[in-house]
Design an enzyme around this catalytic site. Structure first.
Site, PDB file in Angstrom:
ATOM      1  N   HIS A  59      -7.582   5.508  -4.090  1.00 17.78           N
ATOM      2  CA  HIS A  59      -6.675   6.006  -5.135  1.00 17.78           C
ATOM      3  C   HIS A  59      -5.802   4.875  -5.681  1.00 17.78           C
ATOM      4  CE1 HIS A  59      -7.814  10.119  -4.609  1.00 17.78           C
ATOM      5  NE2 HIS A  59      -7.289  10.254  -3.395  1.00 17.78           N
ATOM      6  N   HIS A  62      -9.101   6.080   2.348  1.00 22.31           N
ATOM      7  CA  HIS A  62      -9.046   7.110   1.305  1.00 22.31           C
ATOM      8  C   HIS A  62      -7.966   6.791   0.267  1.00 22.31           C
ATOM      9  CE1 HIS A  62      -9.477  11.318  -0.173  1.00 22.31           C
ATOM     10  NE2 HIS A  62      -8.210  11.155  -0.492  1.00 22.31           N
ATOM     11  N   GLU A  63      -6.757   6.535   0.743  1.00 23.48           N
ATOM     12  CA  GLU A  63      -5.657   6.281  -0.187  1.00 23.48           C
ATOM     13  C   GLU A  63      -5.803   4.941  -0.887  1.00 23.48           C
ATOM     14  OE1 GLU A  63      -3.914   8.681  -0.981  1.00 23.48           O
ATOM     15  OE2 GLU A  63      -4.372  10.007   0.692  1.00 23.48           O
TER      16      GLU A  63
END
Length: 418
Positions: free
Chosen positions: A22, A18-19
């Site tokens: 980003h 997920h990160e």
């Protein structure tokens, strides 16, 4: 110990993916990513590469990528401050010593009159007890040094707010997107290793010691009838079995051109608040690259629909908040799936990855969806919302999410231990 390792691996993978989304799109847009963190709270590991500090933190309740401009900058140089300056080979400032200047004897100490470290990248001031005004150009990658810790300055063109609306939206959306991609990849790999489930009235792998195996049914048997009721698909077969817990069923199968009828005693299990029957048989599978490729997308799509339906039931009140699980409940469920098989554990990871992606896209403050909502409002208004007001909204939202996490965790503890 197995459950602990499985939980840590699963948590780390979901948050990392997920990160990473980003981080990748922040860097692609030219944003300064100060930190890539897995977990919250005190650091237990950290290492810095290029501009980014990579950390693992104590509390396993999420993670974050800290991009310049998203939070107020910690260090600010104001008129009247005494600072030390160190220079690179080209004569530009590459270190700004905020305190403990005595530890930097080669630094040039000045009293600041003006400092613009966002746009012009200059510092104006006077050497102590001197009247001549001095101008210093600052390197875009210069560092503040405070308490002997270095923090890179953030020129405006490296900050989140300086980027276009599509770039900001993509940076926010990339985290949930990566969770969906992870689920697709997991199902694709499962399809390669074990085959793609098909809706044929055929028995797949049998659970060792289960009712089907004990009764004499075989993997590959084609189910023709159950208690005299014709069966054409796996779905039809499962529905009949589930409607008859703790019941003896006469299962008619075709095996090696012969038809035989075998009595099978179903088990009784609890699932989604109701009692159903099971006989310990997996769905049949086929191996096909084309079907495997499609399986990754279709299974992710079906699970996404299922989660969205359950979320809508929470909104309408059909499901209670007591049905939600926090870290404790997820840990307990992970222990249960690990005991069954690695395939089920892998599917569990994919399910949680989809769930994480969906939850983060909800238009709630502090979540990616909430921040995307602010970007959308800016696109409609033609100007951004006051950053301070937006920050307050996200802070309140984060506090409420933490409160919800506490309530859900307490429910997990009561359900499991009390």
């Amino acid at each position: 110990m197995t459950t602990i390792i499985a939980f840590i691996f699963m948590f780390g993978l979901l948050v990392f993916v997920h990160e990473l989304g980003h981080l990748i799109f922040a860097k692609r847009a030219g944003m300064l990513a100060r930190e890539f963190a897995i977990g919250f709270g005190p650091k237990i590991f950290s290492t810095k590469k290029n501009e980014t500090l990579y950390t693992i933190r104590l509390l396993p309740i999420g993670g974050y990528v800290r991009v310049a401009g998203e939070d107020p900058e910690i260090i600010e140089i104001k008129p009247g401050h005494h600072i030390g300056l160190e220079f690179n080979g080209g004569g530009k400032v590459n270190k700004i010593i905020v305190n403990n200047k005595s530890k930097h004897p080669n630094a040039r100490v000045i009293e600041v009159e003006k400092a613009d470290l966002e746009h012009q990248l200059v510092i104006e001031g006077y050497e102590v007890d001197e009247d001549e005004k001095l101008f210093f150009e600052v390197e875009p990658t210069a560092d503040f040094v405070m308490d002997e810790k270095e923090t890179q300055i953030a020129p405006y063109n490296r900050q989140f707010a300086s980027k276009t609306l599509p770039q900001r939206a993509m940076q926010l959306f990339a985290g949930p997107m990566m969770n969906f991609i992870l689920a697709i990849v997991i199902f694709f790999l499962l399809g390669l290793f074990q085959g793609v489930p098909v809706d044929k009235s055929q028995l797949g792998k049998l659970v060792e010691g289960g009712p089907a195996a004990q009764s004499g049914l075989h993997q590959g048997d084609e189910v023709v009838k159950v208690d005299g009721q014709s069966v054409d698909t796996w779905t039809e077969f499962v529905k009949i079995v589930q409607k008859n817990p703790s019941t003896q069923l006469d299962v008619t199968v075709r095996r090696d051109q012969n038809t035989v009828t075998i009595p099978v005693q179903t088990n009784e299990v609890e699932a989604n608040g109701e009692t159903i029957g099971q006989i310990g048989v997996y769905r049949p599978v086929e191996k096909s690259f084309t079907k495997t490729f499609a399986y990754g997308f279709t299974e992710t799509y079906e699970l996404t629909k299922l989660i969205l339906v359950n979320l809508s039931k929470l909104v309408t009140g059909e499901l209670s908040i007591n049905n939600l699980s926090g870290p404790v409940g997820i840990y307990d469920a992970t222990g249960q799936v690990v005991q069954q098989s690695w395939q089920i554990y892998t599917k569990w990871i994919a399910l949680l990855s989809i769930n994480l992606g969906i939850i983060n896209l909800l238009p709630l403050p502090a979540l990616d969806g909430g921040r995307l909502l602010f970007v959308g409002v800016e696109a409609v208004r033609g100007k951004p919302i006051d950053p301070q007001k937006e920050g307050i909204v996200h802070f309140i939202g984060f506090a409420l999410l933490m409160l919800l996490m506490i309530v859900v965790t307490w429910n997990d503890i009561q359900r499991l231990f009390l």
